[in-house]
Design an enzyme around this catalytic site. Structure first.
Site, PDB file in Angstrom:
ATOM      1  N   VAL A  12       0.828  -1.206   0.000  1.00 40.88           N
ATOM      2  CA  VAL A  12       0.000   0.000   0.000  1.00 40.88           C
ATOM      3  C   VAL A  12       0.868   1.263   0.000  1.00 40.88           C
ATOM      4  O   VAL A  12       0.556   2.240  -0.678  1.00 40.88           O
ATOM      5  CB  VAL A  12      -0.951  -0.002   1.214  1.00 40.88           C
ATOM      6  CG1 VAL A  12      -1.694   1.321   1.329  1.00 40.88           C
ATOM      7  CG2 VAL A  12      -1.943  -1.154   1.089  1.00 40.88           C
ATOM      8  N   GLU A  13       1.953   1.229   0.753  1.00 42.32           N
ATOM      9  CA  GLU A  13       2.792   2.415   0.895  1.00 42.32           C
ATOM     10  C   GLU A  13       3.526   2.774  -0.403  1.00 42.32           C
ATOM     11  O   GLU A  13       3.562   3.936  -0.799  1.00 42.32           O
ATOM     12  CB  GLU A  13       3.818   2.211   2.011  1.00 42.32           C
ATOM     13  CG  GLU A  13       3.241   2.205   3.412  1.00 42.32           C
ATOM     14  CD  GLU A  13       2.875   3.601   3.892  1.00 42.32           C
ATOM     15  OE1 GLU A  13       3.142   4.580   3.176  1.00 42.32           O
ATOM     16  OE2 GLU A  13       2.321   3.711   5.003  1.00 42.32           O
ATOM     17  N   SER A  14       4.115   1.773  -1.033  1.00 39.35           N
ATOM     18  CA  SER A  14       5.011   2.088  -2.164  1.00 39.35           C
ATOM     19  C   SER A  14       4.828   1.206  -3.381  1.00 39.35           C
ATOM     20  O   SER A  14       5.508   1.415  -4.392  1.00 39.35           O
ATOM     21  CB  SER A  14       6.465   1.962  -1.697  1.00 39.35           C
ATOM     22  OG  SER A  14       6.775   0.601  -1.395  1.00 39.35           O
TER      23      SER A  14
END
Length: 337
Positions: free
Chosen positions: A238-240
């Site tokens: 989700v972050e990167s």
């Protein structure tokens, strides 16, 4: 005491499980409709029956400072939730094993779904005299009910159809008492023993993490900090999108999108280095889980900061954070977590 149709179906499912037969599961789209579990072949060979009888089935213990009192606090959040047979969604209701699974899941600890399996999780406790808050209490032979011990001969449980999650007396001597977390100094050893005996594939980066970028690093960091490698992978997704060179518009960097000051505090010298980033993210998530004793709140703190979670007494009312938590949970579910 009448338990209704739901209770009868639950007992049938438990009996089949004890005999090593293909379990009956509720259709997730139709509460109370019983179907065979999708993807289960019905192999009743001696090998499959033996596998089902092994201790610690599919239980990943978090360790990392999680205590029995943390389990109790997590369980109490569901007081008043209606009993719904076959449900693990507190928005709809919970059955007894659903409550236990959900409570431990909120702390990053994965337990199997059925009560008879939960009666084999963790480590055995000899008697009620030795029981501690957070222990799993299982009843009857074969097991057909579970609850979480609170101390002082009380437990929290989802008793039966028509009732709700509540605190009640331990009404009879449990047939099994299991300890999944421990407050003692050997918690890391217990966690390592459980994880090594149950999920070696996940810890080696193969199996359910096969094909996931940096799967070996997620496994190593998860083992070090006592949290699920799948959770770390879901956060990175989700972050990167697993991009180690990602930089956000506010300056968060790397695979785990750590802000420079946060990275420094975690001992991460280079947030663009995948190994440093993953171990830093694991350290931060483990801290959040210990502090907030809830997976959604730990994720909210990862996104918005622990101060914001404390200020608002829950997931902060920020659009980004409100969207972030379910995104990570969805990614975790997609990984089988």
């Amino acid at each position: 005491m009448s338990v209704g149709v739901g209770g009868v179906l639950s007992r049938i499912s438990e009996l089949r499980g004890q005999l090593g037969l293909k379990p009956l599961e509720t259709d997730p789209t139709t509460t109370g409709t019983v179907t065979t579990k999708p993807g289960v072949s019905g192999d009743n060979s001696f090998a499959s029956m033996l596998a089902g009888a092994t201790d610690n089935p599919a239980a990943t213990t978090a360790g990392g400072g999680t205590s029995g009192n943390d389990v109790v606090a997590a369980a109490k959040k569901y007081l008043g939730t209606p009993y719904v047979f076959g449900s693990t969604d507190p928005g709809k209701g919970l059955d007894c094993s659903g409550l236990v699974q959900r409570t431990y899941g909120d702390l990053g600890i994965q337990l199997p779904r059925n009560s008879w399996q939960q009666a084999k999780a963790g480590q055995p406790v000899a008697s009620m005299a030795d029981a501690k808050p957070g222990d799993i209490l299982a009843f009857d032979a074969p097991v057909d009910h579970v609850g979480i011990y609170l101390g002082n001969n009380q437990m929290i449980a989802a008793p039966k159809p028509g009732d709700h999650v509540k605190i009640q007396k331990v009404y009879e001597t449990p047939t099994h008492i299991r300890r999944v977390v421990t407050d003692s100094a050997d918690s890391a050893a217990v966690a390592a023993q459980n994880m090594a005996s149950v999920r070696p594939a996940a810890l080696s980066g193969s199996g359910s993490l096969a094909g996931v970028p940096y799967g070996d690093l997620f496994a190593k960091a998860g083992a070090k900090y006592g949290i699920s490698p799948k959770l770390l992978a879901a956060v990175a997704k989700v972050e990167s999108g697993y991009n180690p060179n990602a930089v956000s518009k506010v300056g968060a960097r790397g695979l785990m999108q750590l802000m420079p000051t946060t990275a420094k505090g975690l001992g991460v010298g280079n947030a663009f280095d995948p190994e440093q980033a993953i171990f830093g993210g694991a350290k931060l998530l483990a801290h959040n889980l210990r502090e907030f004793k809830s997976l959604p709140l730990a994720l909210a703190a990862y996104n918005a900061g622990g101060g914001a979670v404390k200020k608002y007494g829950g997931i902060p009312p920020f659009a980004e954070t409100q969207a972030y938590v379910p995104k990570v949970q969805k990614a975790l579910a997609a990984l089988g977590g």
